[in-house]
Design a protein around this motif. Structure first.
Motif, PDB file in Angstrom:
ATOM      1  N   PHE A  98       0.802  -1.213   0.000  1.00 22.43           N
ATOM      2  CA  PHE A  98       0.000   0.000   0.000  1.00 22.43           C
ATOM      3  C   PHE A  98       0.842   1.273   0.000  1.00 22.43           C
ATOM      4  CE2 PHE A  98       0.562  -1.213   4.419  1.00 22.43           C
ATOM      5  CZ  PHE A  98       0.926  -0.024   5.038  1.00 22.43           C
ATOM      6  N   GLY A  99       2.098   1.189  -0.278  1.00 22.08           N
ATOM      7  CA  GLY A  99       2.957   2.362  -0.326  1.00 22.08           C
ATOM      8  C   GLY A  99       4.250   2.044  -1.035  1.00 22.08           C
ATOM      9  N   ASP A 100       5.127   3.038  -1.145  1.00 24.02           N
ATOM     10  CA  ASP A 100       6.392   2.818  -1.832  1.00 24.02           C
ATOM     11  C   ASP A 100       7.224   1.712  -1.207  1.00 24.02           C
ATOM     12  OD1 ASP A 100       5.675   4.834  -3.503  1.00 24.02           O
ATOM     13  OD2 ASP A 100       6.973   6.357  -2.606  1.00 24.02           O
ATOM     14  N   ARG A 101       7.122   1.568   0.122  1.00 22.70           N
ATOM     15  CA  ARG A 101       7.919   0.570   0.826  1.00 22.70           C
ATOM     16  C   ARG A 101       7.093  -0.304   1.769  1.00 22.70           C
ATOM     17  NH1 ARG A 101      11.642   4.982   1.283  1.00 22.70           N
ATOM     18  NH2 ARG A 101      13.558   4.511   0.129  1.00 22.70           N
ATOM     19  N   TYR A 102       5.807  -0.055   1.866  1.00 22.67           N
ATOM     20  CA  TYR A 102       5.063  -0.608   2.982  1.00 22.67           C
ATOM     21  C   TYR A 102       4.021  -1.624   2.532  1.00 22.67           C
ATOM     22  CZ  TYR A 102       7.351   3.347   5.063  1.00 22.67           C
ATOM     23  OH  TYR A 102       8.311   4.226   5.469  1.00 22.67           O
ATOM     24  N   SER A 103       3.908  -2.678   3.327  1.00 25.35           N
ATOM     25  CA  SER A 103       2.931  -3.746   3.082  1.00 25.35           C
ATOM     26  C   SER A 103       2.403  -4.228   4.420  1.00 25.35           C
ATOM     27  CB  SER A 103       3.579  -4.929   2.344  1.00 25.35           C
ATOM     28  OG  SER A 103       4.213  -4.523   1.152  1.00 25.35           O
ATOM     29  N   TRP A 104       1.272  -4.898   4.372  1.00 21.55           N
ATOM     30  CA  TRP A 104       0.783  -5.618   5.546  1.00 21.55           C
ATOM     31  C   TRP A 104       0.482  -7.042   5.111  1.00 21.55           C
ATOM     32  CZ3 TRP A 104      -3.826  -8.175   5.773  1.00 21.55           C
ATOM     33  CH2 TRP A 104      -4.801  -7.822   4.822  1.00 21.55           C
ATOM     34  N   LYS A 105       0.529  -7.956   6.060  1.00 20.90           N
ATOM     35  CA  LYS A 105       0.329  -9.374   5.737  1.00 20.90           C
ATOM     36  C   LYS A 105      -0.436 -10.064   6.857  1.00 20.90           C
ATOM     37  CE  LYS A 105       3.856 -12.321   5.858  1.00 20.90           C
ATOM     38  NZ  LYS A 105       5.084 -13.040   5.432  1.00 20.90           N
ATOM     39  N   ALA A 106      -1.430 -10.854   6.470  1.00 19.83           N
ATOM     40  CA  ALA A 106      -2.120 -11.758   7.397  1.00 19.83           C
ATOM     41  C   ALA A 106      -1.598 -13.157   7.125  1.00 19.83           C
ATOM     42  CB  ALA A 106      -3.631 -11.693   7.200  1.00 19.83           C
ATOM     43  N   ASN A 107      -1.070 -13.810   8.142  1.00 23.50           N
ATOM     44  CA  ASN A 107      -0.345 -15.059   7.947  1.00 23.50           C
ATOM     45  C   ASN A 107      -0.846 -16.147   8.893  1.00 23.50           C
ATOM     46  OD1 ASN A 107       2.219 -16.366   6.727  1.00 23.50           O
ATOM     47  ND2 ASN A 107       2.452 -16.739   8.922  1.00 23.50           N
ATOM     48  N   PHE A 108      -1.039 -17.342   8.354  1.00 21.95           N
ATOM     49  CA  PHE A 108      -1.319 -18.533   9.172  1.00 21.95           C
ATOM     50  C   PHE A 108      -0.133 -19.467   9.062  1.00 21.95           C
ATOM     51  CE2 PHE A 108      -2.502 -23.019   9.225  1.00 21.95           C
ATOM     52  CZ  PHE A 108      -2.988 -23.125  10.515  1.00 21.95           C
ATOM     53  N   MET A 109       0.301 -20.004  10.201  1.00 25.80           N
ATOM     54  CA  MET A 109       1.449 -20.900  10.212  1.00 25.80           C
ATOM     55  C   MET A 109       1.201 -22.080  11.133  1.00 25.80           C
ATOM     56  SD  MET A 109       5.434 -20.051  11.213  1.00 25.80           S
ATOM     57  CE  MET A 109       5.071 -19.730  12.940  1.00 25.80           C
ATOM     58  N   TRP A 110       1.594 -23.248  10.664  1.00 23.82           N
ATOM     59  CA  TRP A 110       1.615 -24.436  11.516  1.00 23.82           C
ATOM     60  C   TRP A 110       3.037 -24.982  11.533  1.00 23.82           C
ATOM     61  CZ3 TRP A 110       3.176 -29.344   9.920  1.00 23.82           C
ATOM     62  CH2 TRP A 110       3.116 -30.330  10.908  1.00 23.82           C
ATOM     63  N   GLY A 111       3.474 -25.368  12.728  1.00 26.30           N
ATOM     64  CA  GLY A 111       4.784 -25.988  12.862  1.00 26.30           C
ATOM     65  C   GLY A 111       4.858 -26.755  14.171  1.00 26.30           C
ATOM     66  N   ARG A 112       5.913 -27.519  14.366  1.00 28.98           N
ATOM     67  CA  ARG A 112       6.041 -28.353  15.565  1.00 28.98           C
ATOM     68  C   ARG A 112       7.327 -28.026  16.316  1.00 28.98           C
ATOM     69  NH1 ARG A 112       4.836 -34.644  15.147  1.00 28.98           N
ATOM     70  NH2 ARG A 112       2.743 -33.770  15.333  1.00 28.98           N
ATOM     71  N   LEU A 113       7.176 -27.837  17.627  1.00 29.01           N
ATOM     72  CA  LEU A 113       8.313 -27.707  18.528  1.00 29.01           C
ATOM     73  C   LEU A 113       8.507 -29.036  19.243  1.00 29.01           C
ATOM     74  CD1 LEU A 113       7.506 -24.233  20.156  1.00 29.01           C
ATOM     75  CD2 LEU A 113       8.886 -24.692  18.133  1.00 29.01           C
ATOM     76  N   GLN A 114       9.754 -29.396  19.497  1.00 29.96           N
ATOM     77  CA  GLN A 114      10.014 -30.675  20.149  1.00 29.96           C
ATOM     78  C   GLN A 114      11.366 -30.619  20.848  1.00 29.96           C
ATOM     79  OE1 GLN A 114       9.078 -33.936  17.598  1.00 29.96           O
ATOM     80  NE2 GLN A 114       9.850 -35.515  18.987  1.00 29.96           N
ATOM     81  N   ALA A 115      11.487 -31.353  21.957  1.00 28.65           N
ATOM     82  CA  ALA A 115      12.752 -31.428  22.690  1.00 28.65           C
ATOM     83  C   ALA A 115      12.729 -32.638  23.612  1.00 28.65           C
ATOM     84  CB  ALA A 115      13.008 -30.157  23.488  1.00 28.65           C
ATOM     85  N   SER A 116      13.905 -33.085  24.019  1.00 30.68           N
ATOM     86  CA  SER A 116      14.032 -34.235  24.916  1.00 30.68           C
ATOM     87  C   SER A 116      15.349 -34.145  25.666  1.00 30.68           C
ATOM     88  CB  SER A 116      13.974 -35.548  24.126  1.00 30.68           C
ATOM     89  OG  SER A 116      14.414 -36.643  24.914  1.00 30.68           O
ATOM     90  N   ASP A 117      15.286 -34.263  26.990  1.00 25.48           N
ATOM     91  CA  ASP A 117      16.509 -34.250  27.794  1.00 25.48           C
ATOM     92  C   ASP A 117      17.467 -35.370  27.407  1.00 25.48           C
ATOM     93  OD1 ASP A 117      16.078 -32.011  29.401  1.00 25.48           O
ATOM     94  OD2 ASP A 117      14.935 -33.134  30.879  1.00 25.48           O
ATOM     95  N   THR A 118      16.967 -36.585  27.344  1.00 27.38           N
ATOM     96  CA  THR A 118      17.849 -37.733  27.130  1.00 27.38           C
ATOM     97  C   THR A 118      18.405 -37.769  25.705  1.00 27.38           C
ATOM     98  OG1 THR A 118      15.896 -39.100  26.661  1.00 27.38           O
ATOM     99  CG2 THR A 118      16.768 -39.150  28.898  1.00 27.38           C
ATOM    100  N   GLU A 119      17.590 -37.437  24.702  1.00 29.19           N
ATOM    101  CA  GLU A 119      18.066 -37.471  23.324  1.00 29.19           C
ATOM    102  C   GLU A 119      19.065 -36.363  23.049  1.00 29.19           C
ATOM    103  OE1 GLU A 119      15.142 -38.182  20.183  1.00 29.19           O
ATOM    104  OE2 GLU A 119      13.675 -38.636  21.749  1.00 29.19           O
ATOM    105  N   THR A 120      18.908 -35.234  23.708  1.00 26.37           N
ATOM    106  CA  THR A 120      19.817 -34.105  23.494  1.00 26.37           C
ATOM    107  C   THR A 120      21.165 -34.333  24.163  1.00 26.37           C
ATOM    108  OG1 THR A 120      18.066 -32.469  23.248  1.00 26.37           O
ATOM    109  CG2 THR A 120      20.187 -31.658  24.020  1.00 26.37           C
ATOM    110  N   ILE A 121      21.163 -34.867  25.380  1.00 30.99           N
ATOM    111  CA  ILE A 121      22.396 -34.919  26.180  1.00 30.99           C
ATOM    112  C   ILE A 121      23.169 -36.216  25.979  1.00 30.99           C
ATOM    113  CG2 ILE A 121      23.286 -34.901  28.551  1.00 30.99           C
ATOM    114  CD1 ILE A 121      20.896 -33.033  29.214  1.00 30.99           C
ATOM    115  N   GLY A 122      22.488 -37.361  26.010  1.00 38.02           N
ATOM    116  CA  GLY A 122      23.212 -38.620  25.920  1.00 38.02           C
ATOM    117  C   GLY A 122      24.039 -38.890  27.173  1.00 38.02           C
ATOM    118  N   VAL A 123      24.793 -39.975  27.177  1.00 41.65           N
ATOM    119  CA  VAL A 123      25.558 -40.357  28.376  1.00 41.65           C
ATOM    120  C   VAL A 123      27.071 -40.309  28.163  1.00 41.65           C
ATOM    121  CG1 VAL A 123      23.705 -41.826  29.258  1.00 41.65           C
ATOM    122  CG2 VAL A 123      25.444 -42.815  27.740  1.00 41.65           C
TER     123      VAL A 123
END
Length: 410
Positions: A98-123
């Motif tokens: 809507f301008g020389d440099r300016y825009s607006w955006k409506a965005n939908f996003m799906w993604g997955r977060l994941q973590a594990s103490d044992t898988e990350t650290i190991g022994v």
């Protein structure tokens, strides 16, 4: 929050100041004059910062990758993450310039977060710190559904039709959004009152003092919020007793719907008159510490009730404290020798004197016991909220048009 405001200020200051500087360097300055002393007019004839006279819509989508930063991380620092848990997702959006440099955006996003103490650290490389994190044995996955509205500021201005846009542009964006999240955990085979797993748990089920309670949901991912793993859903009477006994107020249930502030940078490349490809890296500041269902201290397990009377109690106990889900060899030979306190404690409390459980010192302790220990009975870190980084590769299709007013044609 201070870090967010600093980053935000730097990005937005650069986005507003740099475009004019870059234009002046590349295009010879906005006040370049003709031979007769007249200024070269803009194509649209408009000098306003936000120019609604040049506008077009576009739609698009792409793939993203989310990286989690929170309590279940390789190191107990804010900027620690395990990239091996990066998972792909998708995003869809509608955008308007809507301008020389300016825009607006409506965005939908799906993604997955994941973590594990044992898988990350190991022994392999245990230290005092990461051995305790390995023993904690927490893990989660969380599907993130984000709906956001952002404003975009381009580095190079474009005041003409969409087909005349620069081949390459760099931009900054910021905005606000809502996130729906629901952290889940993987259920073990048993809830046990032992400090580690016996090779024959079937021999210790049933009777007056069972030590093993088989879990119907074993091997499944269950909603952690519904279990109140840090005591969020205990009744008013139990919460009052807990307060009197330990001088601690239990947390209240967290919301699955959270506010998020996206801020970041991106680059766009023109493929055809109607197609662009872009790469964005965005920081998401959240206002919750429960994307991973981990924040405060271990709860006195007896506060959940009696697992002999209610299988839901056994499940909540098991998912609240997973530090006893190791076989004897892993626990005694790998974990215990390098812990800051090489002890196994037995607990029973005034909340339920008939219920007794055993844990490595510092884990699974009643809420008020051991507050003078080095690590007390911390389950997470309440001082920092969870955040995530989103990296997106998107294709944009320009719907056409380019409404230009104020130009004169013959």
């Amino acid at each position: 929050m201070k870090r967010l405001l600093l980053v935000f200020s730097i990005i937005m200051s650069a986005a507003i100041i740099l475009p004019e500087t870059v234009d002046a360097q590349i295009f010879g300055g906005k006040n370049k004059r003709r031979r007769g002393g007249k200024k070269i007019g803009s194509f649209s004839g408009s000098k306003r910062l936000f120019n609604p006279e040049i506008s077009y819509f576009s739609i698009g989508g792409g793939i993203n990758a989310l990286n989690y930063f929170g309590d279940i991380a390789p190191r107990p620092t804010v900027l620690s993450t395990d990239v091996s848990f990066t998972r792909p997702g998708i995003n869809l959006f509608v955008k308007q310039k809507f301008g020389d440099r300016y825009s607006w955006k409506a965005n939908f996003m799906w993604g997955r977060l994941q973590a594990s103490d044992t898988e990350t650290i190991g022994v392999d490389n245990f230290t005092n710190e990461n051995a305790n994190r390995y023993l904690r044995n927490l893990g989660f996955r969380n599907d993130i559904f984000e709906l956001s509205a952002t404003a975009q500021i381009d580095l190079f201005k474009h005041g003409g039709r969409f087909s005349s846009r620069p081949p390459l542009n760099i931009y900054a964006f910021f905005g606000a959004g809502l996130v729906y999240h629901n952290p889940k955990g993987l259920v073990p085979d048993f809830m046990t009152t032992d400090a580690f797993l016996a090779p024959n748990p079937e021999d210790f089920q049933g009777g007056q003092t069972p030590r093993y309670f088989p879990l119907e949901q074993a091997g499944e991912w269950v909603n952690l919020r519904d279990l109140g793993t840090e005591g969020q859903f205990l009744d008013a009477e139990t919460r009052s007793q807990y307060q009197d006994l330990y001088g601690k107020e239990l947390p209240t249930p967290y919301s699955r719907l959270q506010l998020v502030i996206p801020v970041g940078i991106g680059a766009r490349y023109k493929l055809t008159n109607n197609l662009d490809i872009s790469l964005e890296v965005g920081y998401r500041h959240t206002f919750t510490d429960y994307l991973d269902d981990v924040s405060g201290e271990y709860i006195d397990l007896s506060a959940f009730g009696d697992p002999r009377e209610n299988p839901d109690v056994a499940l909540a106990m098991a998912m609240s404290d997973l530090s006893n889900q190791f076989d004897a060899t892993t626990f005694n030979e790998n974990i215990l020798p390098v812990l800051y306190s090489q002890r196994i404690n037995t607990y029973n409390t005034a909340l339920n004197p008939d219920f007794t459980w055993r844990r490595a010192a510092g884990y699974g302790k009643a809420g008020g016991i051991g507050n003078d220990d080095v690590r007390r009975n911390n389950r997470g870190n309440q001082s920092d909220n969870d955040i995530y980084i989103s990296t997106n590769i998107s294709i944009t299709y320009i719907l056409g048009g380019g409404l230009v007013r104020g130009a004169k044609f013959r």
